[in-house]
Write a protein that holds these residues in place. Structure first.
Motif, PDB file in Angstrom:
ATOM      1  N   LYS A 156      45.127  50.849 -16.555  1.00 52.57           N
ATOM      2  CA  LYS A 156      44.640  50.188 -17.761  1.00 52.57           C
ATOM      3  C   LYS A 156      43.377  49.379 -17.473  1.00 52.57           C
ATOM      4  CE  LYS A 156      47.562  47.252 -19.362  1.00 52.57           C
ATOM      5  NZ  LYS A 156      48.733  46.690 -20.064  1.00 52.57           N
ATOM      6  N   ARG A 157      43.361  48.666 -16.351  1.00 54.35           N
ATOM      7  CA  ARG A 157      42.195  47.855 -16.016  1.00 54.35           C
ATOM      8  C   ARG A 157      41.003  48.722 -15.628  1.00 54.35           C
ATOM      9  NH1 ARG A 157      45.923  45.086 -12.916  1.00 54.35           N
ATOM     10  NH2 ARG A 157      44.861  45.588 -10.978  1.00 54.35           N
ATOM     11  N   VAL A 158      41.238  49.763 -14.835  1.00 57.50           N
ATOM     12  CA  VAL A 158      40.138  50.609 -14.380  1.00 57.50           C
ATOM     13  C   VAL A 158      39.539  51.391 -15.541  1.00 57.50           C
ATOM     14  CG1 VAL A 158      39.559  52.616 -12.957  1.00 57.50           C
ATOM     15  CG2 VAL A 158      40.945  50.776 -12.011  1.00 57.50           C
ATOM     16  N   LEU A 159      40.380  51.955 -16.391  1.00 66.38           N
ATOM     17  CA  LEU A 159      39.896  52.732 -17.528  1.00 66.38           C
ATOM     18  C   LEU A 159      39.092  51.857 -18.485  1.00 66.38           C
ATOM     19  CD1 LEU A 159      43.088  54.871 -18.220  1.00 66.38           C
ATOM     20  CD2 LEU A 159      40.900  55.722 -17.370  1.00 66.38           C
ATOM     21  N   ALA A 160      39.449  50.583 -18.575  1.00 65.92           N
ATOM     22  CA  ALA A 160      38.756  49.691 -19.507  1.00 65.92           C
ATOM     23  C   ALA A 160      37.296  49.452 -19.133  1.00 65.92           C
ATOM     24  CB  ALA A 160      39.498  48.358 -19.590  1.00 65.92           C
ATOM     25  N   ARG A 161      36.942  49.637 -17.864  1.00 67.62           N
ATOM     26  CA  ARG A 161      35.572  49.355 -17.448  1.00 67.62           C
ATOM     27  C   ARG A 161      34.687  50.603 -17.399  1.00 67.62           C
ATOM     28  NH1 ARG A 161      37.884  48.175 -11.867  1.00 67.62           N
ATOM     29  NH2 ARG A 161      37.409  49.991 -10.592  1.00 67.62           N
ATOM     30  N   LEU A 162      35.251  51.766 -17.746  1.00 69.03           N
ATOM     31  CA  LEU A 162      34.495  53.015 -17.703  1.00 69.03           C
ATOM     32  C   LEU A 162      33.957  53.365 -19.078  1.00 69.03           C
ATOM     33  CD1 LEU A 162      36.894  55.168 -15.489  1.00 69.03           C
ATOM     34  CD2 LEU A 162      34.925  53.812 -14.744  1.00 69.03           C
ATOM     35  N   ASP A 163      32.917  54.211 -19.108  1.00 67.33           N
ATOM     36  CA  ASP A 163      32.449  54.690 -20.411  1.00 67.33           C
ATOM     37  C   ASP A 163      33.391  55.774 -20.925  1.00 67.33           C
ATOM     38  OD1 ASP A 163      31.736  57.274 -19.408  1.00 67.33           O
ATOM     39  OD2 ASP A 163      29.802  56.500 -18.748  1.00 67.33           O
ATOM     40  N   ALA A 164      33.183  56.209 -22.160  1.00 67.39           N
ATOM     41  CA  ALA A 164      34.137  57.093 -22.833  1.00 67.39           C
ATOM     42  C   ALA A 164      34.340  58.411 -22.087  1.00 67.39           C
ATOM     43  CB  ALA A 164      33.674  57.366 -24.265  1.00 67.39           C
ATOM     44  N   THR A 165      33.259  58.999 -21.577  1.00 64.59           N
ATOM     45  CA  THR A 165      33.369  60.291 -20.893  1.00 64.59           C
ATOM     46  C   THR A 165      34.141  60.149 -19.587  1.00 64.59           C
ATOM     47  OG1 THR A 165      31.266  61.002 -21.843  1.00 64.59           O
ATOM     48  CG2 THR A 165      32.079  62.226 -19.942  1.00 64.59           C
ATOM     49  N   GLU A 166      33.787  59.128 -18.791  1.00 64.69           N
ATOM     50  CA  GLU A 166      34.486  58.882 -17.526  1.00 64.69           C
ATOM     51  C   GLU A 166      35.941  58.529 -17.775  1.00 64.69           C
ATOM     52  OE1 GLU A 166      31.009  57.026 -14.672  1.00 64.69           O
ATOM     53  OE2 GLU A 166      31.923  55.754 -16.192  1.00 64.69           O
ATOM     54  N   ASP A 167      36.179  57.734 -18.810  1.00 58.50           N
ATOM     55  CA  ASP A 167      37.532  57.311 -19.164  1.00 58.50           C
ATOM     56  C   ASP A 167      38.411  58.520 -19.468  1.00 58.50           C
ATOM     57  OD1 ASP A 167      39.543  56.818 -21.417  1.00 58.50           O
ATOM     58  OD2 ASP A 167      39.145  54.767 -20.808  1.00 58.50           O
ATOM     59  N   GLU A 168      37.916  59.437 -20.264  1.00 56.44           N
ATOM     60  CA  GLU A 168      38.700  60.607 -20.658  1.00 56.44           C
ATOM     61  C   GLU A 168      39.019  61.496 -19.456  1.00 56.44           C
ATOM     62  OE1 GLU A 168      38.394  64.374 -23.809  1.00 56.44           O
ATOM     63  OE2 GLU A 168      36.991  62.691 -23.940  1.00 56.44           O
ATOM     64  N   ALA A 169      38.025  61.715 -18.595  1.00 58.60           N
ATOM     65  CA  ALA A 169      38.225  62.577 -17.434  1.00 58.60           C
ATOM     66  C   ALA A 169      39.223  61.956 -16.459  1.00 58.60           C
ATOM     67  CB  ALA A 169      36.891  62.832 -16.740  1.00 58.60           C
ATOM     68  N   LEU A 170      39.085  60.662 -16.182  1.00 58.70           N
ATOM     69  CA  LEU A 170      39.991  59.995 -15.246  1.00 58.70           C
ATOM     70  C   LEU A 170      41.401  59.921 -15.818  1.00 58.70           C
ATOM     71  CD1 LEU A 170      40.430  58.546 -12.572  1.00 58.70           C
ATOM     72  CD2 LEU A 170      39.713  56.418 -13.672  1.00 58.70           C
ATOM     73  N   PHE A 171      41.509  59.653 -17.111  1.00 59.06           N
ATOM     74  CA  PHE A 171      42.835  59.587 -17.736  1.00 59.06           C
ATOM     75  C   PHE A 171      43.573  60.916 -17.585  1.00 59.06           C
ATOM     76  CE2 PHE A 171      45.672  60.161 -21.396  1.00 59.06           C
ATOM     77  CZ  PHE A 171      46.468  59.040 -21.268  1.00 59.06           C
ATOM     78  N   ALA A 172      42.857  62.013 -17.762  1.00 55.67           N
ATOM     79  CA  ALA A 172      43.484  63.336 -17.621  1.00 55.67           C
ATOM     80  C   ALA A 172      43.972  63.555 -16.189  1.00 55.67           C
ATOM     81  CB  ALA A 172      42.486  64.420 -18.022  1.00 55.67           C
ATOM     82  N   ARG A 173      43.182  63.126 -15.204  1.00 52.62           N
ATOM     83  CA  ARG A 173      43.590  63.282 -13.807  1.00 52.62           C
ATOM     84  C   ARG A 173      44.819  62.430 -13.503  1.00 52.62           C
ATOM     85  NH1 ARG A 173      38.631  62.166 -10.017  1.00 52.62           N
ATOM     86  NH2 ARG A 173      39.983  63.167  -8.446  1.00 52.62           N
ATOM     87  N   ILE A 174      44.849  61.207 -14.027  1.00 50.19           N
ATOM     88  CA  ILE A 174      45.985  60.309 -13.796  1.00 50.19           C
ATOM     89  C   ILE A 174      47.257  60.903 -14.393  1.00 50.19           C
ATOM     90  CG2 ILE A 174      46.964  58.053 -14.377  1.00 50.19           C
ATOM     91  CD1 ILE A 174      44.074  56.953 -14.239  1.00 50.19           C
ATOM     92  N   GLU A 175      47.160  61.448 -15.606  1.00 51.82           N
ATOM     93  CA  GLU A 175      48.329  62.037 -16.254  1.00 51.82           C
ATOM     94  C   GLU A 175      48.844  63.241 -15.468  1.00 51.82           C
ATOM     95  OE1 GLU A 175      50.140  60.936 -19.082  1.00 51.82           O
ATOM     96  OE2 GLU A 175      49.017  59.208 -18.334  1.00 51.82           O
TER      97      GLU A 175
END
Length: 243
Positions: A156-175
């Motif tokens: 939650k903390r790491v995703l909050a500091r990323l831009d939308a594109t980076e956030d989406e890509a990282l979230f998919a990897r985490i899931e």
């Protein structure tokens, strides 16, 4: 006489809430915290929401209590038992290195980074000196992905500091890591090197991550998946022996 320091009320209240949770055995309900601190339930709730966002407390599915979170436990860990954890897991790391033929890494969450406690090569003798690695961002390795997937509050903390594109890509990897139970690194961290990482749990909490890495031609994805099962077996055995 020196003047009493001017206290910041919100910090003072946050500290008292954390102390109450600790004194109650590491978890407490909202009403219980409000009663013991003498604060209003709305005030306590708002502070707990902030502490939850920062990773200092956490809620678990189906549990109404607030538990001490991974971030505050990491602070205690950094001040205490890194050496004990490393010594406890060293037999497992040596066994994994021998069976895999790869380089084995032991990492722990440290704030919003991964901190490495040990590295073992396949031909390293058991009594060889520890080789401590640097710290790195959680997004930078398979071990980091394991922490983002399984340590409450970190993603939650790491995703909050990323831009939308980076956030989406990282979230998919985490899931993906959450679903599979391991994290693969196919040449992403070091060119020509592949790796796999698993969580290492004690009493249900992720205390560390263990990774194996080596040349891509010797560690294709299918073999890395098989290695993750072997690594998990050794990590679980180490946890049982510690109990």
């Amino acid at each position: 006489m020196s003047k009493a320091p001017r206290l910041i009320q919100s910090i003072e209240r946050s500290a008292s809430i954390l102390e109450v949770i600790a004194q109650e055995g590491g978890s407490a309900r909202l009403q219980q915290i409000a009663h013991l601190t003498g604060l209003g339930k709305t005030t306590v709730h708002n502070i707990l929401r902030t502490l939850d966002h920062l990773g200092y407390v956490q809620r678990r599915p189906g549990d109404m209590r607030y538990h001490l979170g991974g971030r505050i436990l990491n602070i205690a860990r950094m001040a205490g038992d890194d050496n004990a954890l490393r010594n406890r897991l060293r037999p497992a790391l040596l066994a994994i290195a021998k069976e895999s033929g790869g380089t084995v890494y032991l990492g722990v969450p440290s704030g919003d980074e991964a901190s490495y406690l040990d590295i073992i090569t396949p031909d390293q003798p058991p009594d060889a000196p520890r080789d401590i690695l640097r710290r790195e961002t959680l997004e930078g390795s398979a071990i980091g992905l394991v922490f983002l997937a399984f340590v409450p509050g970190l993603a939650k903390r790491v995703l909050a500091r990323l831009d939308a594109t980076e956030d989406e890509a990282l979230f998919a990897r985490i899931e993906t890591v959450r679903a599979k139970g391991y994290a693969l690194d196919i040449g992403a961290y070091r060119q020509g090197q592949n790796g796999v990482a698993i969580p290492c749990r004690e009493n249900g909490e992720v205390r560390a991550g263990i990774a194996v890495a080596g040349p891509a031609e010797l560690f294709p994805p299918a073999r890395l998946i098989r290695l993750s099962w072997m690594m998990t077996r050794h990590a679980e055995l180490a946890a049982v022996q510690h109990c």
